[in-house]
Design a protein around this motif. Structure first.
Motif, PDB file in Angstrom:
ATOM      1  N   THR A 157       0.848  -1.189   0.000  1.00  0.00           N
ATOM      2  CA  THR A 157       0.000   0.000   0.000  1.00  0.00           C
ATOM      3  C   THR A 157       0.883   1.239   0.000  1.00  0.00           C
ATOM      4  O   THR A 157       1.807   1.363   0.804  1.00  0.00           O
ATOM      5  CB  THR A 157      -0.903  -0.001   1.255  1.00  0.00           C
ATOM      6  OG1 THR A 157      -1.599  -1.258   1.322  1.00  0.00           O
ATOM      7  CG2 THR A 157      -1.919   1.117   1.194  1.00  0.00           C
ATOM      8  N   THR A 160       2.429   8.288   0.106  1.00  0.00           N
ATOM      9  CA  THR A 160       3.082   9.418  -0.553  1.00  0.00           C
ATOM     10  C   THR A 160       3.255  10.537   0.464  1.00  0.00           C
ATOM     11  O   THR A 160       2.334  10.825   1.233  1.00  0.00           O
ATOM     12  CB  THR A 160       2.242   9.921  -1.736  1.00  0.00           C
ATOM     13  OG1 THR A 160       2.014   8.829  -2.644  1.00  0.00           O
ATOM     14  CG2 THR A 160       2.939  11.040  -2.474  1.00  0.00           C
ATOM     15  N   LEU A 201      -3.731  14.739   6.042  1.00  0.00           N
ATOM     16  CA  LEU A 201      -3.805  13.344   5.592  1.00  0.00           C
ATOM     17  C   LEU A 201      -4.847  13.273   4.493  1.00  0.00           C
ATOM     18  O   LEU A 201      -6.032  13.561   4.729  1.00  0.00           O
ATOM     19  CB  LEU A 201      -4.179  12.420   6.752  1.00  0.00           C
ATOM     20  CG  LEU A 201      -4.173  10.917   6.422  1.00  0.00           C
ATOM     21  CD1 LEU A 201      -2.779  10.453   6.019  1.00  0.00           C
ATOM     22  CD2 LEU A 201      -4.680  10.098   7.613  1.00  0.00           C
ATOM     23  N   ASP A 202      -4.387  12.960   3.304  1.00  0.00           N
ATOM     24  CA  ASP A 202      -5.256  12.944   2.118  1.00  0.00           C
ATOM     25  C   ASP A 202      -5.947  14.285   1.926  1.00  0.00           C
ATOM     26  O   ASP A 202      -7.132  14.370   1.565  1.00  0.00           O
ATOM     27  CB  ASP A 202      -6.287  11.816   2.234  1.00  0.00           C
ATOM     28  CG  ASP A 202      -5.632  10.455   2.384  1.00  0.00           C
ATOM     29  OD1 ASP A 202      -4.552  10.259   1.802  1.00  0.00           O
ATOM     30  OD2 ASP A 202      -6.189   9.595   3.102  1.00  0.00           O
ATOM     31  N   GLY A 203      -5.204  15.367   2.196  1.00  0.00           N
ATOM     32  CA  GLY A 203      -5.703  16.723   1.967  1.00  0.00           C
ATOM     33  C   GLY A 203      -6.542  17.300   3.084  1.00  0.00           C
ATOM     34  O   GLY A 203      -6.968  18.459   2.996  1.00  0.00           O
ATOM     35  N   LYS A 204      -6.779  16.530   4.138  1.00  0.00           N
ATOM     36  CA  LYS A 204      -7.625  17.005   5.234  1.00  0.00           C
ATOM     37  C   LYS A 204      -6.805  17.147   6.511  1.00  0.00           C
ATOM     38  O   LYS A 204      -5.887  16.356   6.755  1.00  0.00           O
ATOM     39  CB  LYS A 204      -8.786  16.036   5.468  1.00  0.00           C
ATOM     40  CG  LYS A 204      -9.695  15.871   4.248  1.00  0.00           C
ATOM     41  CD  LYS A 204     -10.786  14.851   4.529  1.00  0.00           C
ATOM     42  CE  LYS A 204     -11.684  14.664   3.307  1.00  0.00           C
ATOM     43  NZ  LYS A 204     -12.738  13.638   3.535  1.00  0.00           N
ATOM     44  N   THR A 218      -5.215   1.835   3.697  1.00  0.00           N
ATOM     45  CA  THR A 218      -5.418   2.148   2.291  1.00  0.00           C
ATOM     46  C   THR A 218      -4.296   3.079   1.876  1.00  0.00           C
ATOM     47  O   THR A 218      -3.489   3.506   2.719  1.00  0.00           O
ATOM     48  CB  THR A 218      -6.789   2.818   2.057  1.00  0.00           C
ATOM     49  OG1 THR A 218      -7.012   2.969   0.650  1.00  0.00           O
ATOM     50  CG2 THR A 218      -6.851   4.193   2.726  1.00  0.00           C
ATOM     51  N   HIS A 220      -2.376   6.389   1.173  1.00  0.00           N
ATOM     52  CA  HIS A 220      -2.505   7.698   1.806  1.00  0.00           C
ATOM     53  C   HIS A 220      -1.481   8.674   1.230  1.00  0.00           C
ATOM     54  O   HIS A 220      -0.419   8.279   0.751  1.00  0.00           O
ATOM     55  CB  HIS A 220      -2.278   7.605   3.319  1.00  0.00           C
ATOM     56  CG  HIS A 220      -3.393   6.941   4.064  1.00  0.00           C
ATOM     57  ND1 HIS A 220      -4.675   7.423   4.080  1.00  0.00           N
ATOM     58  CD2 HIS A 220      -3.400   5.821   4.847  1.00  0.00           C
ATOM     59  CE1 HIS A 220      -5.437   6.642   4.830  1.00  0.00           C
ATOM     60  NE2 HIS A 220      -4.686   5.661   5.302  1.00  0.00           N
ATOM     61  N   THR A 221      -1.841   9.964   1.325  1.00  0.00           N
ATOM     62  CA  THR A 221      -0.900  11.051   1.068  1.00  0.00           C
ATOM     63  C   THR A 221      -0.786  11.871   2.339  1.00  0.00           C
ATOM     64  O   THR A 221      -1.789  12.375   2.851  1.00  0.00           O
ATOM     65  CB  THR A 221      -1.368  11.948  -0.088  1.00  0.00           C
ATOM     66  OG1 THR A 221      -1.446  11.180  -1.292  1.00  0.00           O
ATOM     67  CG2 THR A 221      -0.402  13.108  -0.301  1.00  0.00           C
ATOM     68  N   THR A 223       0.961  15.099   4.185  1.00  0.00           N
ATOM     69  CA  THR A 223       1.631  16.360   3.906  1.00  0.00           C
ATOM     70  C   THR A 223       1.966  17.071   5.206  1.00  0.00           C
ATOM     71  O   THR A 223       1.103  17.227   6.070  1.00  0.00           O
ATOM     72  CB  THR A 223       0.739  17.284   3.046  1.00  0.00           C
ATOM     73  OG1 THR A 223       0.383  16.599   1.839  1.00  0.00           O
ATOM     74  CG2 THR A 223       1.463  18.575   2.702  1.00  0.00           C
TER      75      THR A 223
END
Length: 268
Positions: A157, A160, A201-204, A218, A220-221, A223
């Protein structure tokens, strides 16, 4: 030999295998390895010989190539130079090893040297006998994360990472792809003058302890958001204003500033 075979596969991804039914370094083999690694330690046996022990749940037939995953994990984490360094050290030391147990111990010790990392806990997770003493006396740092979670063969999985506007994100178990459900520790490191503000996390917006653990249920991105340094406040420029003075009052006669003031005073 299998380690070098995997290197050939990486170098020639478009060349089909000679025997299509036998192809290694696959997602399926990673899945088998990850399933095996998640078993209780008592149900893992790195040294068993399948299929002789195939009735032993710790020794499935797939273990032949599950074990190869360990070497690939170390390559993913420490880079292609790791195995070269293992070979280099071995050629220089030219050890005389009496039995398989001595060979395993020598490999683990040499692997730690080549990685400049204490891999005792890693080899213990792979259920290799004697692993607790593999790096004894070397005084090497321990990895910050669980290296057995690092996926191989392009499987796993994806995690990023990104840093905005300036900084880095370091993963305790490098690699970027992990076994499903693995917990990965991420650390935000600001650029000079910046400070860490929060995680996305995932833009949130997400819980923002630093370091932070991400569960790989799952893809994930993650930042890291940093605040830039505050520019220094500009001080107001204070200008001296000459005050006209009447001749004979103020500056003494003959002084330069006094003369200028008297002239201005005269012109006024």
């Amino acid at each position: 030999m299998n380690i070098f075979s995997l290197a050939v596969l990486r170098a020639t991804p478009d060349v089909p295998p000679t025997t299509p039914s036998v192809h290694h370094g696959t997602v399926h083999e990673w899945d088998d390895a990850w399933t095996w690694l998640k078993r209780p330690l008592a149900e893992r046996d790195f040294n068993c010989v399948p299929p002789t022990d195939n009735n032993n749940p710790a020794c499935p037939y797939s273990l032949h190539f599950t074990r190869l995953t360990m070497f690939e994990q170390l390559r993913v984490v420490f880079g292609d130079t790791w195995i070269r360094q293992v070979h280099r050290i071995t050629r220089v030391e030219r050890p005389r090893l009496a039995d398989d147990a001595a060979k395993r111990m020598y490999f683990m010790t040499t692997a730690c040297k080549a990685a400049s990392t204490d891999l005792s806990a890693y080899f213990t997770a792979w259920a290799i006998p004697g692993s607790t003493n593999a790096c004894a006396g070397l005084k090497l740092r321990r990895p910050a994360g669980d290296l057995t979670t690092v996926a191989t063969y392009g499987a796993g999985t994806l995690l990023t990472t990104d840093a905005q506007p300036s900084g880095t994100v370091t993963l305790a178990a490098p690699g970027g792809r992990y076994g499903a459900g693995a917990k990965v520790i991420a650390t935000a490191r600001p650029a000079p003058g910046y400070r860490f503000t929060r995680w996305l996390l995932d833009g949130k917006p997400a819980d923002s302890p630093n370091p932070r653990t991400v569960t790989m249920d799952t893809a994930h991105t993650l930042t890291a958001v940093f605040t830039p340094p505050t520019p220094p406040t500009a001080l107001p420029v204070v200008q001296e204003v000459s005050r006209p003075e009447v001749l004979g009052q103020g500056s003494p006669i003959g002084s330069k500033s006094g003369t200028a003031e008297r002239v201005r005073g005269t012109e006024a």
